[in-house]
Design an enzyme around this catalytic site. Structure first.
Site, PDB file in Angstrom:
ATOM      1  N   GLY A  51     -14.838  25.794  13.276  1.00 28.76           N
ATOM      2  CA  GLY A  51     -15.636  27.018  13.257  1.00 28.76           C
ATOM      3  C   GLY A  51     -16.446  27.145  11.988  1.00 28.76           C
ATOM      4  CG  HIS A  78     -22.672  24.150   8.779  1.00 18.62           C
ATOM      5  ND1 HIS A  78     -23.035  22.870   9.127  1.00 18.62           N
ATOM      6  CD2 HIS A  78     -21.416  24.052   8.264  1.00 18.62           C
ATOM      7  CE1 HIS A  78     -22.068  22.038   8.807  1.00 18.62           C
ATOM      8  NE2 HIS A  78     -21.059  22.727   8.295  1.00 18.62           N
ATOM      9  CG  HIS A 120     -20.455  22.566  12.724  1.00 22.15           C
ATOM     10  ND1 HIS A 120     -20.384  23.480  11.701  1.00 22.15           N
ATOM     11  CD2 HIS A 120     -19.330  21.814  12.636  1.00 22.15           C
ATOM     12  CE1 HIS A 120     -19.261  23.293  11.026  1.00 22.15           C
ATOM     13  NE2 HIS A 120     -18.603  22.297  11.562  1.00 22.15           N
ATOM     14  N   GLY A 135     -19.093  14.282  12.018  1.00 23.54           N
ATOM     15  CA  GLY A 135     -20.108  14.089  10.980  1.00 23.54           C
ATOM     16  C   GLY A 135     -19.680  13.048   9.956  1.00 23.54           C
ATOM     17  CD  GLN A 177     -12.375  14.784  10.026  1.00 17.36           C
ATOM     18  OE1 GLN A 177     -11.532  15.551   9.572  1.00 17.36           O
ATOM     19  NE2 GLN A 177     -13.504  15.237  10.537  1.00 17.36           N
ATOM     20  CB  SER A 201     -19.547  21.908   3.622  1.00 17.03           C
ATOM     21  OG  SER A 201     -18.233  22.399   3.543  1.00 17.03           O
ATOM     22  CB  SER A 202     -17.287  25.665   6.959  1.00 17.44           C
ATOM     23  OG  SER A 202     -17.636  25.002   8.143  1.00 17.44           O
TER      24      SER A 202
HETATM   25  O1  PAF Z   1     -13.888  18.022  10.456  1.00 15.81           O
HETATM   26  C1  PAF Z   1     -13.307  19.037  10.882  1.00 15.81           C
HETATM   27  O2  PAF Z   1     -13.892  20.114  11.015  1.00 15.81           O
HETATM   28  C2  PAF Z   1     -11.832  18.942  11.220  1.00 15.81           C
HETATM   29  O3  PAF Z   1     -11.161  18.087  10.375  1.00 15.81           O
HETATM   30  C3  PAF Z   1     -11.590  18.561  12.698  1.00 15.81           C
HETATM   31  C4  PAF Z   1     -12.085  17.160  13.004  1.00 15.81           C
HETATM   32  C5  PAF Z   1     -12.268  19.558  13.607  1.00 15.81           C
HETATM   33  C6  PAF Z   1     -10.086  18.580  12.997  1.00 15.81           C
HETATM   34  O4  PAF Z   1      -9.556  19.830  12.770  1.00 15.81           O
END
Ligand code: PAF
Length: 282
Positions: free
Chosen positions: A31, A34, A37, A149, A155, A187-188
């Site tokens: 959530g 921005h 996303h 992203g 990640q 970034s959030s």
């Molecule tokens: O990158 C993120 O926003 C989080 O790490 C994800 C991949 C949604 C997992 O909670």
């Protein structure tokens, strides 16, 4: 726009899509959406029949309770923002208890060492939390494609590893970093920056770009020393790490090899707000 909070709702919608052989693109998010996303969502829309955006602040990937508490939760705004590009998608925003069923703990993963580099050194258990939620989301949504992203490059590599190790039939798509006009990676967390900090943080990307310029002529060690010095001279930003690493193993570069790809990775504190970024070097 459909907003589902229950697993049963999303499961029955997905069953219907599968019967019709419709392709599903999943954009997992926490959530506080921005433009970065939205770029993932647009990519998903261009390549799938159905797009599902999950909005779930995953407690098991936070190593600091305080960070989890402060994480912005803005579902109403998120829905509006998504509606501004299309009403033709599903938002899946389950409560914690629906996902973790009263047992809010991570599965422990072996990502062949990727989990111990960079972020893994500073955020213990973080990637077990990420792996846990992403695997759960893949099991629930059964997407054909899932979008992440490159800002969270480590990640992304770990999720690719998860999919290959567990033979999960999902194509993981990495999408390039979206930046504000100042160069700051979206970034959030940016919403928590003060005006002064906002003025200062473009320094992070500026430094990465200069590091990239130096990459052809200087060693990783020389560049790392130079970057460290830049931050020592900056009283508003605290460097946590700067590492030049191989994009596949994420291991720190010792000696350049012609047929390998490298990126520079950085984590910086602006006050108590932790920002990460990275740049492809070759
Ligand atoms: O990158 C993120 O926003 C989080 O790490 C994800 C991949 C949604 C997992 O909670």
């Amino acid at each position: 726009m459909k907003v589902f909070s229950e697993i049963e709702q999303i499961t029955s919608a997905i069953e219907a899509f599968k019967v019709q052989h419709l392709t599903i693109g999943l954009v997992p998010t926490m959530g506080a959406l921005h433009q970065g996303h939205l770029a993932l969502v647009k990519n998903a829309m261009a390549n799938n029949d159905i797009v599902i955006v999950s909005v779930f602040v995953n407690p098991t990937q936070f190593d600091k309770e305080e960070d989890l508490k402060k994480y912005p939760r803005t579902l109403d705004n998120d829905v509006l923002l998504l509606e501004s590009i299309s009403k033709d998608m599903i938002i899946f925003a389950p409560p914690v208890k629906a996902i973790y069923k009263g047992n809010t703990v991570s599965q422990i993963f072996d990502f062949d060492g990727l989990e111990f580099e960079m972020e893994g050194r500073f955020r213990h258990g973080h990637f077990d939390g990420v792996g846990t939620i992403v695997k759960k989301l893949f099991e629930i949504v059964k997407p054909d494609n899932a979008y992440f992203g490159e800002k969270d490059f480590q990640q992304l590599q770990i999720i690719k590893k998860l999919v290959s190790k567990y033979h999960i039939p999902v194509h993981v798509v990495g999408c390039k970093i979206h930046r504000e006009s100042s160069g700051l990676a979206m970034s959030s967390r940016n919403t928590r920056l003060s005006v002064t900090q906002k003025d200062e943080v473009p320094f992070i990307y500026k430094t990465l770009k200069t590091a990239k310029k130096h990459f052809g002529t200087k060693s990783a060690n020389q560049i790392t020393k130079w970057v460290t010095k830049q931050f020592e001279n900056n009283p508003l930003l605290k460097l946590e790490y700067f590492i030049i690493a191989d994009v596949d193993s994420l291991k720190e570069l010792k000696r350049k090899s012609k047929n390998k790809k490298y990126r520079a990775f950085i984590a910086v504190y602006a006050g108590e707000i932790r920002l990460i970024d990275n740049i492809a070097l070759n």
